[in-house]
Design a protein around this motif. Structure first.
Motif, PDB file in Angstrom:
ATOM      1  N   VAL A   1       8.813   4.581  -6.698  1.00 53.75           N
ATOM      2  CA  VAL A   1       7.399   4.173  -6.749  1.00 53.75           C
ATOM      3  C   VAL A   1       7.148   2.868  -6.004  1.00 53.75           C
ATOM      4  O   VAL A   1       5.998   2.485  -5.793  1.00 53.75           O
ATOM      5  CB  VAL A   1       6.901   4.035  -8.207  1.00 53.75           C
ATOM      6  CG1 VAL A   1       6.913   5.377  -8.888  1.00 53.75           C
ATOM      7  CG2 VAL A   1       7.720   3.001  -8.972  1.00 53.75           C
TER       8      VAL A   1
ATOM      9  N   GLY B   1      -1.030   7.087   0.587  1.00 50.52           N
ATOM     10  CA  GLY B   1      -2.185   7.738   0.001  1.00 50.52           C
ATOM     11  C   GLY B   1      -2.888   6.961  -1.092  1.00 50.52           C
ATOM     12  O   GLY B   1      -3.771   7.501  -1.770  1.00 50.52           O
ATOM     13  N   LYS B   2      -2.492   5.710  -1.278  1.00 47.78           N
ATOM     14  CA  LYS B   2      -3.093   4.902  -2.352  1.00 47.78           C
ATOM     15  C   LYS B   2      -3.691   3.625  -1.776  1.00 47.78           C
ATOM     16  O   LYS B   2      -3.492   3.289  -0.615  1.00 47.78           O
ATOM     17  CB  LYS B   2      -2.045   4.571  -3.414  1.00 47.78           C
ATOM     18  CG  LYS B   2      -1.494   5.797  -4.127  1.00 47.78           C
ATOM     19  CD  LYS B   2      -0.540   5.399  -5.237  1.00 47.78           C
ATOM     20  CE  LYS B   2      -0.017   6.623  -5.975  1.00 47.78           C
ATOM     21  NZ  LYS B   2       0.905   6.251  -7.083  1.00 47.78           N
ATOM     22  N   GLU B   3      -4.393   2.908  -2.636  1.00 49.39           N
ATOM     23  CA  GLU B   3      -5.005   1.665  -2.211  1.00 49.39           C
ATOM     24  C   GLU B   3      -3.991   0.525  -2.262  1.00 49.39           C
ATOM     25  O   GLU B   3      -2.979   0.588  -2.956  1.00 49.39           O
ATOM     26  CB  GLU B   3      -6.213   1.346  -3.098  1.00 49.39           C
ATOM     27  CG  GLU B   3      -7.347   2.343  -2.944  1.00 49.39           C
ATOM     28  CD  GLU B   3      -8.600   1.913  -3.690  1.00 49.39           C
ATOM     29  OE1 GLU B   3      -9.643   2.555  -3.509  1.00 49.39           O
ATOM     30  OE2 GLU B   3      -8.526   0.936  -4.451  1.00 49.39           O
ATOM     31  N   ARG B   4      -4.317  -0.516  -1.540  1.00 48.85           N
ATOM     32  CA  ARG B   4      -3.487  -1.719  -1.525  1.00 48.85           C
ATOM     33  C   ARG B   4      -3.463  -2.352  -2.913  1.00 48.85           C
ATOM     34  O   ARG B   4      -4.486  -2.387  -3.598  1.00 48.85           O
ATOM     35  CB  ARG B   4      -4.040  -2.692  -0.495  1.00 48.85           C
ATOM     36  CG  ARG B   4      -3.266  -3.989  -0.359  1.00 48.85           C
ATOM     37  CD  ARG B   4      -3.875  -4.817   0.760  1.00 48.85           C
ATOM     38  NE  ARG B   4      -5.291  -5.029   0.565  1.00 48.85           N
ATOM     39  CZ  ARG B   4      -6.111  -5.515   1.487  1.00 48.85           C
ATOM     40  NH1 ARG B   4      -5.642  -5.827   2.678  1.00 48.85           N
ATOM     41  NH2 ARG B   4      -7.400  -5.688   1.240  1.00 48.85           N
ATOM     42  N   GLU B   5      -2.313  -2.875  -3.291  1.00 52.56           N
ATOM     43  CA  GLU B   5      -2.182  -3.509  -4.601  1.00 52.56           C
ATOM     44  C   GLU B   5      -1.383  -4.800  -4.493  1.00 52.56           C
ATOM     45  O   GLU B   5      -0.556  -4.973  -3.599  1.00 52.56           O
ATOM     46  CB  GLU B   5      -1.498  -2.560  -5.592  1.00 52.56           C
ATOM     47  CG  GLU B   5      -0.095  -2.138  -5.201  1.00 52.56           C
ATOM     48  CD  GLU B   5       0.496  -1.083  -6.133  1.00 52.56           C
ATOM     49  OE1 GLU B   5      -0.276  -0.291  -6.714  1.00 52.56           O
ATOM     50  OE2 GLU B   5       1.731  -1.049  -6.250  1.00 52.56           O
TER      51      GLU B   5
ATOM     52  N   GLN C   1       0.848  -1.185   0.000  1.00 60.00           N
ATOM     53  CA  GLN C   1       0.000   0.000   0.000  1.00 60.00           C
ATOM     54  C   GLN C   1       0.881   1.232   0.000  1.00 60.00           C
ATOM     55  O   GLN C   1       1.487   1.585   1.027  1.00 60.00           O
ATOM     56  CB  GLN C   1      -0.937   0.018   1.204  1.00 60.00           C
ATOM     57  CG  GLN C   1      -1.935   1.156   1.167  1.00 60.00           C
ATOM     58  CD  GLN C   1      -3.078   0.962   2.129  1.00 60.00           C
ATOM     59  OE1 GLN C   1      -2.999   0.166   3.065  1.00 60.00           O
ATOM     60  NE2 GLN C   1      -4.163   1.690   1.912  1.00 60.00           N
ATOM     61  N   PRO C   2       1.012   1.878  -1.155  1.00 59.09           N
ATOM     62  CA  PRO C   2       1.799   3.113  -1.231  1.00 59.09           C
ATOM     63  C   PRO C   2       1.126   4.230  -0.442  1.00 59.09           C
ATOM     64  O   PRO C   2      -0.101   4.183  -0.221  1.00 59.09           O
ATOM     65  CB  PRO C   2       1.829   3.426  -2.733  1.00 59.09           C
ATOM     66  CG  PRO C   2       1.471   2.138  -3.413  1.00 59.09           C
ATOM     67  CD  PRO C   2       0.530   1.460  -2.474  1.00 59.09           C
TER      68      PRO C   2
ATOM     69  N   ALA D   1       6.268   1.797  -0.061  1.00 58.34           N
ATOM     70  CA  ALA D   1       4.953   1.345   0.401  1.00 58.34           C
ATOM     71  C   ALA D   1       5.122   0.539   1.687  1.00 58.34           C
ATOM     72  O   ALA D   1       6.236   0.147   2.049  1.00 58.34           O
ATOM     73  CB  ALA D   1       4.281   0.474  -0.663  1.00 58.34           C
TER      74      ALA D   1
ATOM     75  N   SER E   1       4.178  -4.419 -12.767  1.00 62.12           N
ATOM     76  CA  SER E   1       5.079  -3.352 -12.335  1.00 62.12           C
ATOM     77  C   SER E   1       6.350  -3.879 -11.667  1.00 62.12           C
ATOM     78  O   SER E   1       7.320  -3.124 -11.526  1.00 62.12           O
ATOM     79  CB  SER E   1       4.349  -2.414 -11.376  1.00 62.12           C
ATOM     80  OG  SER E   1       3.893  -3.124 -10.247  1.00 62.12           O
TER      81      SER E   1
END
Length: 126
Positions: free
Chosen positions: A88, A41-45, A38-39, A91, A62
């Motif tokens: 990038v 401010g972003k959602e879990r990926e 989870q970066p 996370a 990625s």
């Protein structure tokens, strides 16, 4: 069922880290172990996953070619070797497990995992 993730830290771009996910309280036969992140401010990926038995693995586009998931049966541990790290990739990284041998197409779906470890923070910065 407990999962313990470790190995995060601060690394410069282009560097490497190896994350560990140690399992306790169960045997890993027939399990699928996944790594998610989870970066800020972003959602879990989804990052990568492997079936404990056999050679089925899956990687997010990625990280293909840069990250490698592996397992140590003697230590009941799954590793995520991360090379050529980029900013990038910063996370919180989580490992997760499910008592099913997921097919490749199902591995990226976080809803399929029943147990989650605490996260470990990876920061890629100069």
């Amino acid at each position: 069922v407990q999962l313990q993730a470790s190995g995060g830290g601060l690394v410069q771009p282009g560097g490497s880290l190896r994350l560990s996910c140690a399992a306790s309280g169960f045997t890993l036969d027939y399990y699928t172990i996944g790594w998610f992140r989870q970066p800020p401010g972003k959602e879990r990926e989804f990052v990568a996953a492997t079936r404990w038995s056999g050679n089925t693995t899956n990687y997010a586009d990625s990280v293909k070619g840069r990250f490698t998931i592996s397992r140590d049966r003697a230590k009941s541990t799954v590793y995520l070797q991360m090379d050529s790290l980029k900013p990038v990739d910063t996370a919180v990284y989580y490992c997760a497990s499910t008592y099913r041998g997921l097919i490749m197409s199902a591995m990226p779906d976080a809803r399929g995992y029943l147990s989650w470890g605490q996260g470990t923070l990876v920061t890629v910065s100069s």
